[in-house]
Design a protein around this motif. Structure first.
Motif, PDB file in Angstrom:
ATOM      1  N   HIS A  72       7.289  17.536   2.142  1.00  0.00           N
ATOM      2  CA  HIS A  72       6.038  16.801   1.982  1.00  0.00           C
ATOM      3  C   HIS A  72       5.650  16.771   0.511  1.00  0.00           C
ATOM      4  O   HIS A  72       5.703  17.791  -0.171  1.00  0.00           O
ATOM      5  N   CYS A  73       5.280  15.563   0.051  1.00  0.00           N
ATOM      6  CA  CYS A  73       4.885  15.400  -1.348  1.00  0.00           C
ATOM      7  C   CYS A  73       3.368  15.451  -1.457  1.00  0.00           C
ATOM      8  O   CYS A  73       2.666  14.726  -0.767  1.00  0.00           O
ATOM      9  N   ARG A  74       2.883  16.337  -2.349  1.00  0.00           N
ATOM     10  CA  ARG A  74       1.432  16.446  -2.527  1.00  0.00           C
ATOM     11  C   ARG A  74       0.897  15.386  -3.485  1.00  0.00           C
ATOM     12  O   ARG A  74      -0.286  15.127  -3.525  1.00  0.00           O
ATOM     13  N   ASP A  75       1.804  14.776  -4.265  1.00  0.00           N
ATOM     14  CA  ASP A  75       1.363  13.730  -5.199  1.00  0.00           C
ATOM     15  C   ASP A  75       0.994  12.446  -4.466  1.00  0.00           C
ATOM     16  O   ASP A  75      -0.057  11.871  -4.695  1.00  0.00           O
ATOM     17  N   CYS A  76       1.892  11.988  -3.569  1.00  0.00           N
ATOM     18  CA  CYS A  76       1.637  10.713  -2.893  1.00  0.00           C
ATOM     19  C   CYS A  76       1.310  10.884  -1.408  1.00  0.00           C
ATOM     20  O   CYS A  76       0.960   9.926  -0.737  1.00  0.00           O
ATOM     21  N   GLY A  77       1.451  12.089  -0.916  1.00  0.00           N
ATOM     22  CA  GLY A  77       1.093  12.349   0.473  1.00  0.00           C
ATOM     23  C   GLY A  77       2.148  11.977   1.495  1.00  0.00           C
ATOM     24  O   GLY A  77       1.920  12.101   2.696  1.00  0.00           O
ATOM     25  N   GLU A  89      12.924  15.518  -6.952  1.00  0.00           N
ATOM     26  CA  GLU A  89      11.679  14.773  -7.043  1.00  0.00           C
ATOM     27  C   GLU A  89      11.429  14.049  -5.734  1.00  0.00           C
ATOM     28  O   GLU A  89      12.337  13.840  -4.939  1.00  0.00           O
ATOM     29  N   CYS A  90      10.183  13.655  -5.521  1.00  0.00           N
ATOM     30  CA  CYS A  90       9.828  12.915  -4.325  1.00  0.00           C
ATOM     31  C   CYS A  90      10.504  11.543  -4.367  1.00  0.00           C
ATOM     32  O   CYS A  90      10.415  10.833  -5.363  1.00  0.00           O
ATOM     33  N   PRO A  91      11.228  11.155  -3.304  1.00  0.00           N
ATOM     34  CA  PRO A  91      11.924   9.864  -3.301  1.00  0.00           C
ATOM     35  C   PRO A  91      10.950   8.675  -3.335  1.00  0.00           C
ATOM     36  O   PRO A  91      11.358   7.561  -3.671  1.00  0.00           O
ATOM     37  N   HIS A  92       9.694   8.894  -2.997  1.00  0.00           N
ATOM     38  CA  HIS A  92       8.719   7.796  -2.977  1.00  0.00           C
ATOM     39  C   HIS A  92       8.081   7.569  -4.345  1.00  0.00           C
ATOM     40  O   HIS A  92       8.069   6.463  -4.865  1.00  0.00           O
ATOM     41  N   CYS A  93       7.529   8.631  -4.937  1.00  0.00           N
ATOM     42  CA  CYS A  93       6.764   8.439  -6.176  1.00  0.00           C
ATOM     43  C   CYS A  93       7.405   9.145  -7.361  1.00  0.00           C
ATOM     44  O   CYS A  93       6.889   9.080  -8.473  1.00  0.00           O
ATOM     45  N   HIS A  94       8.517   9.822  -7.149  1.00  0.00           N
ATOM     46  CA  HIS A  94       9.224  10.579  -8.181  1.00  0.00           C
ATOM     47  C   HIS A  94       8.406  11.732  -8.744  1.00  0.00           C
ATOM     48  O   HIS A  94       8.718  12.262  -9.810  1.00  0.00           O
TER      49      HIS A  94
HETATM   50 ZN   LIG Z   1       5.580  11.466  -3.657  1.00  0.00          ZN
END
Ligand SMILES: [Zn+2]
Length: 114
Positions: A72-77, A89-94
């Motif tokens: 779970h990414c805390r940056d983009c949720g 890194e998060c595959p969605h928002c890096h």
């Molecule tokens: Zn993210």
């Protein structure tokens, strides 16, 4: 060899369980292995086949379910999942403020006995 000791542990566990429940033979064992666990399924299968000889599990088939690395990414949720063995890194928002929720497991799911 990492996988050999894991195979021995799995075998000890299922054999003990089999004895305890009063069954004679183990037909199949299902494992769940995380992609990031570092365990190689082929090497584990090979080690298990050697280890199971002359035990109540000597005919047992090993079924391995591979669990992708995810978190779970805390940056983009977003909850994410990746086919990679490592995640940087998060595959969605890096972003890199994420937690990993799965992908490191090594569980015995169940077994078929007789
Ligand atoms: Zn993210």
């Amino acid at each position: 060899m990492h996988e050999a000791s894991i195979a021995m542990n799995v075998l000890d566990t299922v054999l003990a369980e089999c004895r305890q429940r009063g069954f004679q033979r183990i037909e199949a064992v299902r494992l769940r292995i995380g992609r990031a666990s570092g365990i190689l399924p082929d090497a584990l299968r090979f080690a298990f086949d050697i280890a199971k000889a002359d035990t109540a599990a000597d005919q047992a088939e090993l079924h391995i379910e591979l669990v992708p690395l995810g978190g779970h990414c805390r940056d983009c949720g977003h909850d994410f999942e990746t086919p990679e063995r490592v995640v940087f890194e998060c595959p969605h928002c890096h972003g890199n403020d994420f937690s990993v929720a799965r992908g490191y497991e090594m569980d015995i799911v169940d077994m078929e006995v007789n």
